[in-house]
Design an enzyme around this catalytic site. Structure first.
Site, PDB file in Angstrom:
ATOM      1  N   ARG A 208       0.864  -1.180   0.000  1.00  0.00           N
ATOM      2  CA  ARG A 208       0.000   0.000   0.000  1.00  0.00           C
ATOM      3  C   ARG A 208       0.903   1.233   0.000  1.00  0.00           C
ATOM      4  NH1 ARG A 208      -3.395  -2.846  -1.659  1.00  0.00           N
ATOM      5  NH2 ARG A 208      -5.427  -3.346  -0.782  1.00  0.00           N
ATOM      6  N   GLU A 237      -3.414   7.372  -4.078  1.00  0.00           N
ATOM      7  CA  GLU A 237      -4.012   6.817  -5.312  1.00  0.00           C
ATOM      8  C   GLU A 237      -5.476   7.249  -5.426  1.00  0.00           C
ATOM      9  OE1 GLU A 237      -3.661   2.529  -5.502  1.00  0.00           O
ATOM     10  OE2 GLU A 237      -1.523   2.614  -5.085  1.00  0.00           O
ATOM     11  N   HIS A 254      -0.627   0.092  -9.424  1.00  0.00           N
ATOM     12  CA  HIS A 254      -1.282  -0.860  -8.506  1.00  0.00           C
ATOM     13  C   HIS A 254      -1.813  -2.073  -9.278  1.00  0.00           C
ATOM     14  CE1 HIS A 254      -3.737  -1.154  -4.506  1.00  0.00           C
ATOM     15  NE2 HIS A 254      -3.473  -2.358  -4.987  1.00  0.00           N
TER      16      HIS A 254
HETATM   17  N1  LIG Z   1      -0.127  -4.218  -5.245  1.00  0.00           N
HETATM   18  C1  LIG Z   1      -1.086  -5.100  -5.291  1.00  0.00           C
HETATM   19  O1  LIG Z   1      -1.661  -5.305  -6.335  1.00  0.00           O
HETATM   20  C2  LIG Z   1      -1.476  -5.867  -4.060  1.00  0.00           C
HETATM   21  C3  LIG Z   1      -1.263  -5.362  -2.807  1.00  0.00           C
HETATM   22  N2  LIG Z   1      -1.604  -6.106  -1.702  1.00  0.00           N
HETATM   23  C4  LIG Z   1      -1.347  -5.527  -0.378  1.00  0.00           C
HETATM   24  O2  LIG Z   1      -0.354  -6.327   0.258  1.00  0.00           O
HETATM   25  C5  LIG Z   1      -0.732  -6.502   1.612  1.00  0.00           C
HETATM   26  C6  LIG Z   1      -0.123  -7.784   2.117  1.00  0.00           C
HETATM   27  O3  LIG Z   1      -0.741  -8.900   1.482  1.00  0.00           O
HETATM   28  P1  LIG Z   1      -0.538 -10.378   2.057  1.00  0.00           P
HETATM   29  O4  LIG Z   1       0.901 -10.687   2.147  1.00  0.00           O
HETATM   30  O5  LIG Z   1      -1.366 -11.284   1.244  1.00  0.00           O
HETATM   31  O6  LIG Z   1      -1.165 -10.207   3.476  1.00  0.00           O
HETATM   32  P2  LIG Z   1      -0.979 -11.169   4.721  1.00  0.00           P
HETATM   33  O7  LIG Z   1      -1.983 -10.755   5.711  1.00  0.00           O
HETATM   34  O8  LIG Z   1      -0.933 -12.588   4.275  1.00  0.00           O
HETATM   35  O9  LIG Z   1       0.488 -10.781   5.250  1.00  0.00           O
HETATM   36  C7  LIG Z   1       0.836  -9.535   5.774  1.00  0.00           C
HETATM   37  C8  LIG Z   1       1.930  -9.773   6.794  1.00  0.00           C
HETATM   38  O10 LIG Z   1       2.384  -8.503   7.262  1.00  0.00           O
HETATM   39  C9  LIG Z   1       2.686  -8.655   8.647  1.00  0.00           C
HETATM   40  N3  LIG Z   1       2.775  -7.364   9.293  1.00  0.00           N
HETATM   41  C10 LIG Z   1       1.794  -6.590   9.810  1.00  0.00           C
HETATM   42  N4  LIG Z   1       2.313  -5.456  10.339  1.00  0.00           N
HETATM   43  C11 LIG Z   1       3.659  -5.534  10.166  1.00  0.00           C
HETATM   44  C12 LIG Z   1       4.740  -4.670  10.468  1.00  0.00           C
HETATM   45  N5  LIG Z   1       4.576  -3.505  11.104  1.00  0.00           N
HETATM   46  N6  LIG Z   1       5.994  -5.054  10.111  1.00  0.00           N
HETATM   47  C13 LIG Z   1       6.209  -6.233   9.487  1.00  0.00           C
HETATM   48  N7  LIG Z   1       5.212  -7.102   9.186  1.00  0.00           N
HETATM   49  C14 LIG Z   1       3.950  -6.747   9.497  1.00  0.00           C
HETATM   50  C15 LIG Z   1       1.581  -9.557   9.169  1.00  0.00           C
HETATM   51  O11 LIG Z   1       1.945 -10.174  10.378  1.00  0.00           O
HETATM   52  C16 LIG Z   1       1.451 -10.546   8.022  1.00  0.00           C
HETATM   53  O12 LIG Z   1       2.249 -11.691   8.224  1.00  0.00           O
HETATM   54  C17 LIG Z   1      -2.258  -6.510   1.582  1.00  0.00           C
HETATM   55  O13 LIG Z   1      -2.789  -6.152   2.837  1.00  0.00           O
HETATM   56  C18 LIG Z   1      -2.560  -5.491   0.532  1.00  0.00           C
HETATM   57  O14 LIG Z   1      -2.657  -4.233   1.131  1.00  0.00           O
HETATM   58  C19 LIG Z   1      -2.119  -7.352  -1.820  1.00  0.00           C
HETATM   59  C20 LIG Z   1      -2.343  -7.898  -3.055  1.00  0.00           C
HETATM   60  C21 LIG Z   1      -2.096  -7.168  -4.279  1.00  0.00           C
HETATM   61  O1  LIG Z   2      -5.737  -7.580  -3.344  1.00  0.00           O
HETATM   62  C1  LIG Z   2      -5.399  -6.440  -2.971  1.00  0.00           C
HETATM   63  O2  LIG Z   2      -5.312  -6.094  -1.781  1.00  0.00           O
HETATM   64  C2  LIG Z   2      -5.053  -5.444  -3.991  1.00  0.00           C
HETATM   65  O3  LIG Z   2      -4.363  -4.506  -3.746  1.00  0.00           O
HETATM   66  C3  LIG Z   2      -5.643  -5.664  -5.346  1.00  0.00           C
HETATM   67  O4  LIG Z   2      -4.807  -6.378  -6.173  1.00  0.00           O
HETATM   68  C4  LIG Z   2      -6.013  -4.350  -5.939  1.00  0.00           C
HETATM   69  O5  LIG Z   2      -6.823  -4.531  -7.056  1.00  0.00           O
HETATM   70  P1  LIG Z   2      -8.199  -3.736  -7.195  1.00  0.00           P
HETATM   71  O6  LIG Z   2      -9.142  -4.325  -6.231  1.00  0.00           O
HETATM   72  O7  LIG Z   2      -7.998  -2.301  -6.860  1.00  0.00           O
HETATM   73  O8  LIG Z   2      -8.600  -3.979  -8.612  1.00  0.00           O
END
Ligand SMILES: NC(=O)C1=CN([C@@H]2O[C@H](COP(=O)(O)OP(=O)(O)OC[C@H]3O[C@@H](n4cnc5c(N)ncnc54)[C@H](O)[C@@H]3O)[C@@H](O)[C@H]2O)C=CC1
Ligand SMILES: O=C(O)C(=O)[C@H](O)COP(=O)(O)O
Length: 387
Positions: A208, A237, A254
């Site tokens: 994010r 964003e 993103h």
């Molecule tokens: N750019 C994109 O298209 C995407 C972005 N995301 C973002 O990535 C984030 C992470 O996704 P996942 O890995 O699937 O989530 P997840 O929940 O599986 O893992 C996040 C990890 O971060 C850790 N965490 C929380 N606070 C922390 C801190 N201060 N320092 C270090 N670690 C910390 C948690 O303990 C957890 O293990 C999502 O919440 C979302 O915001 C997710 C998918 C796509």
């Molecule tokens: O899964 C998340 O968390 C993400 O950041 C998504 O990949 C973002 O995709 P949109 O929902 O904005 O299309």
């Protein structure tokens, strides 16, 4: 039953079509009036689901977000109103992992460096962080991890953030955005932390935007040309700070999670959850949604070196194309309108809407025609004949 779904969510008709009437909407512009008579609301990350949005609706049976992140959802409100909610944990983790890995290969190539010799620090060792680590481990790159939230319960080794910053050549961010609490991540990389990055660090953000203070990043980059930055996510964003873009090596809107598999998984996970809520049997399968492999197979006659690995990865996804398009779209739009500040049709959202979803490594079969060991390519995610 009326199902209101974000227009950027693939396979909604195929999965939810039998359940009722589907209306697709622009998620960023969604209003309370549009939501008023919906039984099911399916959103993506651009829709803030809060009291205002649900104020005219008294019949919602389910809210689903086809995303990993849930920062746009007031989950307490939904719980207090007894509305079942589900996101799609892990749906696009492989896509994000492969995106970050490919970005690192691109940086290595651009700067005449070698990824294999680097130590990579992963901040946030959940689904996406683990997916990057898996790619790196398959290729033989050293990985260190920081995750204070799970450190006591997870068998893997963790180090402090300060240690990670001082020991790693590459840092990849994979945390949820949180504004409060002991481990809050809002501006986790503030000016002080950014200044403390060691000489020549590569910093990647695919989680994010606000995990990095973007204003501070501009300031630090003005002084530190040695730091190389990859940003898929941006503070504010869909209106990233225009001054920041030239300081970023690879800039995308993103879309790190935008693989076809990742998006399909997201919609499918919501379908499964809704069927559970409605106490109906799940009859459809996810694999039937995806088109067949787009290439039969790729023959490899020797172990690929880093340049060849980059070529193989570019065959799946050439990140440079999205970077180039991003700069053109954003800058074109801002020059036409003098500012990038219109909510629904700026370059950022347009590019996301029209994005041609890439495939994941698994969509390509590699076959070894020589004696070389290409097992590690399947650990990286590629399919193999016979596997
Ligand atoms: N750019 C994109 O298209 C995407 C972005 N995301 C973002 O990535 C984030 C992470 O996704 P996942 O890995 O699937 O989530 P997840 O929940 O599986 O893992 C996040 C990890 O971060 C850790 N965490 C929380 N606070 C922390 C801190 N201060 N320092 C270090 N670690 C910390 C948690 O303990 C957890 O293990 C999502 O919440 C979302 O915001 C997710 C998918 C796509
Ligand atoms: O899964 C998340 O968390 C993400 O950041 C998504 O990949 C973002 O995709 P949109 O929902 O904005 O299309």
């Amino acid at each position: 039953m009326k199902i209101l779904a974000d227009e950027n969510m693939p396979y909604v008709q195929q999965l939810f079509g039998d359940l009722g009437t589907i209306e697709t909407v622009n998620g960023r512009e969604l209003t309370a009036e549009q939501v008023s008579d919906a039984d099911v609301l399916l959103v993506r990350s651009v829709t803030t689901v809060n009291a205002a949005l649900l104020s005219l609706n008294s019949k919602l049976k389910f809210v689903g977000s086809a995303t990993i992140g849930t920062d746009h959802i007031d989950t307490e409100l939904l719980a207090s109103r007894g509305i079942p909610f589900s996101n799609a944990p892990g749906c696009n983790a492989t896509a994000v992992g492969e995106f970050a890995f490919i970005a690192m290969l691109e940086l290595a190539n651009r700067f005449g460096d070698n990824l294999k010799t680097k130590t990579v620090g992963i901040v946030g060792a959940g689904n996406t962080g683990t997916a990057v680590a898996k790619c790196l481990a398959a290729y033989g790159v050293s990985v260190l991890m920081h995750d204070p939230v799970i450190a006591d319960s997870d068998p893997r080794d963790f180090i402090s953030l300060d240690q990670l910053i001082s020991r790693c050549d590459v840092i990849s961010l994979h945390v949820p955005i949180t504004k409060t609490g002991e481990h809050k991540t809002w501006y986790l990389f503030d000016e002080t932390r950014l200044k403390s990055l060691k000489q020549g660090t590569w910093l990647l953000n695919c989680c994010r935007g606000e995990v990095i203070d973007n204003r501070a990043l501009i300031k630090v980059k003005q002084q530190r040309h040695d730091i190389k930055v990859v940003l898929d996510v941006w503070e504010g964003e869909p209106n990233p700070m225009l001054e920041l873009i030239p300081f970023v090596e690879l800039a995308t809107p993103h879309i790190a999670g935008y693989s076809l598999e990742g998006k399909a998984r997201g919609t499918y996970m919501l379908y499964q959850k809704l069927m559970q809520v409605l106490e109906l049997n799940t009859e459809k399968s996810m694999t039937s949604l995806l088109p067949a492999l787009w290439s039969e197979q790729m023959s490899i006659d020797s172990v690929p070196n880093e340049k060849a690995l980059l070529q193989l990865s570019r065959f799946i996804y050439d990140l440079r194309d999205d970077d180039e398009q991003f700069r053109a779209m954003i800058l074109n739009h801002s020059s036409k309108n003098s500012r990038v500040n219109c909510a629904n049709n700026n370059g950022f959202d347009l590019m996301r809407k029209n994005h041609k979803h890439r495939r994941e490594f698994s969509a390509l079969r590699v076959v070894s025609t020589g004696q070389s060991d290409v097992n590690w390519l399947s650990n990286l995610g590629f399919s193999r004949i016979g596997l």
